[in-house]
Scaffold this motif. Structure first.
Motif, mmCIF file in Angstrom:
data_model
loop_
_atom_site.group_PDB
_atom_site.id
_atom_site.type_symbol
_atom_site.label_atom_id
_atom_site.label_comp_id
_atom_site.label_asym_id
_atom_site.label_seq_id
_atom_site.Cartn_x
_atom_site.Cartn_y
_atom_site.Cartn_z
ATOM 1 N N GLY A 1 -53.767 -5.390 15.859
ATOM 2 C CA GLY A 1 -53.540 -5.715 17.258
ATOM 3 C C GLY A 1 -53.799 -4.548 18.198
ATOM 4 N N GLN A 2 -54.065 -3.378 17.658
ATOM 5 C CA GLN A 2 -54.370 -2.205 18.474
ATOM 6 C C GLN A 2 -55.871 -2.139 18.747
ATOM 7 N N GLU A 3 -56.276 -1.332 19.693
ATOM 8 C CA GLU A 3 -57.680 -1.149 20.051
ATOM 9 C C GLU A 3 -58.205 0.118 19.397
ATOM 10 N N ALA A 4 -59.386 0.027 18.780
ATOM 11 C CA ALA A 4 -60.004 1.202 18.170
ATOM 12 C C ALA A 4 -60.490 2.146 19.263
ATOM 13 N N ARG A 5 -60.117 3.400 19.183
ATOM 14 C CA ARG A 5 -60.567 4.405 20.147
ATOM 15 C C ARG A 5 -61.935 4.958 19.754
ATOM 16 N N VAL B 1 -56.448 4.619 16.900
ATOM 17 C CA VAL B 1 -56.189 3.334 17.555
ATOM 18 C C VAL B 1 -55.094 3.523 18.592
ATOM 19 N N GLY B 2 -55.041 2.604 19.559
ATOM 20 C CA GLY B 2 -54.016 2.677 20.591
ATOM 21 C C GLY B 2 -53.854 1.330 21.266
ATOM 22 N N GLU B 3 -52.994 1.292 22.254
ATOM 23 C CA GLU B 3 -52.753 0.054 22.995
ATOM 24 C C GLU B 3 -54.061 -0.444 23.613
ATOM 25 N N GLY C 1 -57.947 2.080 31.009
ATOM 26 C CA GLY C 1 -56.543 2.431 30.844
ATOM 27 C C GLY C 1 -55.706 1.286 30.323
ATOM 28 N N SER C 2 -54.710 1.622 29.543
ATOM 29 C CA SER C 2 -53.744 0.641 29.043
ATOM 30 C C SER C 2 -52.422 0.852 29.777
ATOM 31 N N ALA C 3 -51.492 -0.051 29.578
ATOM 32 C CA ALA C 3 -50.204 0.015 30.272
ATOM 33 C C ALA C 3 -49.536 1.365 30.043
ATOM 34 N N GLY C 4 -49.110 1.991 31.142
ATOM 35 C CA GLY C 4 -48.427 3.278 31.062
ATOM 36 C C GLY C 4 -49.342 4.480 31.156
ATOM 37 N N GLU C 5 -50.644 4.286 31.061
ATOM 38 C CA GLU C 5 -51.579 5.405 31.148
ATOM 39 C C GLU C 5 -51.851 5.776 32.595
#
Length: 140
Positions: free
Chosen positions: A57-61, A75-77, A108-112
């Motif tokens: 469910g995470q996004e590959a960086r 990986v990250g949000e 950007g993802s939430a909180g970034e």
């Protein structure tokens, strides 16, 4: 002495408790990791994820290749905002609330915290991405 040898023999026969998340098929950067794209490998690797739930469910960086472990930070949000996307900028201070359009200058993802450009004034500022895809800006 025999008991000591027996105990050592038992501990030597126990399987390793640590596992590593390994990629089963190529995952491109910015793709969401699915359950069929990763598996657990019994060999522990320092600096790699050890639980499938931390990765699915995470996004590959970065691009992840088959047979390789998923390292921490790979990986990250998932991003809510893409570069060049028109976003809503919100400035709140006390009872004042200003809402205007802006252009995201980064993903950007939430909180970034990302850079955005105010479309009306063409000024560049920083803001924090919220869960609904808006960007909250401040004068700090």
């Amino acid at each position: 002495m025999r008991w000591l040898a027996l105990l050592l023999g038992l501990y030597g026969a126990l399987p390793a408790l640590a596992e590593t998340v390994v990629v089963t098929k190529t995952i491109r950067a910015q793709d969401i990791v699915t359950a069929d794209a990763v598996r657990l490998d019994p060999a522990p690797i320092p600096g790699a994820y050890a639980a499938l739930g931390d990765v699915i469910g995470q996004e590959a960086r970065i691009t992840l290749y088959p047979g390789r472990p998923v390292m921490l930070g790979a990986v990250g949000e998932p991003a809510l905002i893409d570069r060049n996307q028109i976003v809503e900028l919100v400035f709140v201070r006390g009872g004042l609330r200003i809402v205007t359009e802006g252009r995201a200058l980064a993903r950007g993802s939430a909180g970034e915290r990302i850079r955005v450009m105010n479309m009306a004034s063409r000024s560049t500022l920083f803001g924090t991405v919220t869960g609904d895809g808006t960007v909250t800006v401040s004068n700090e």
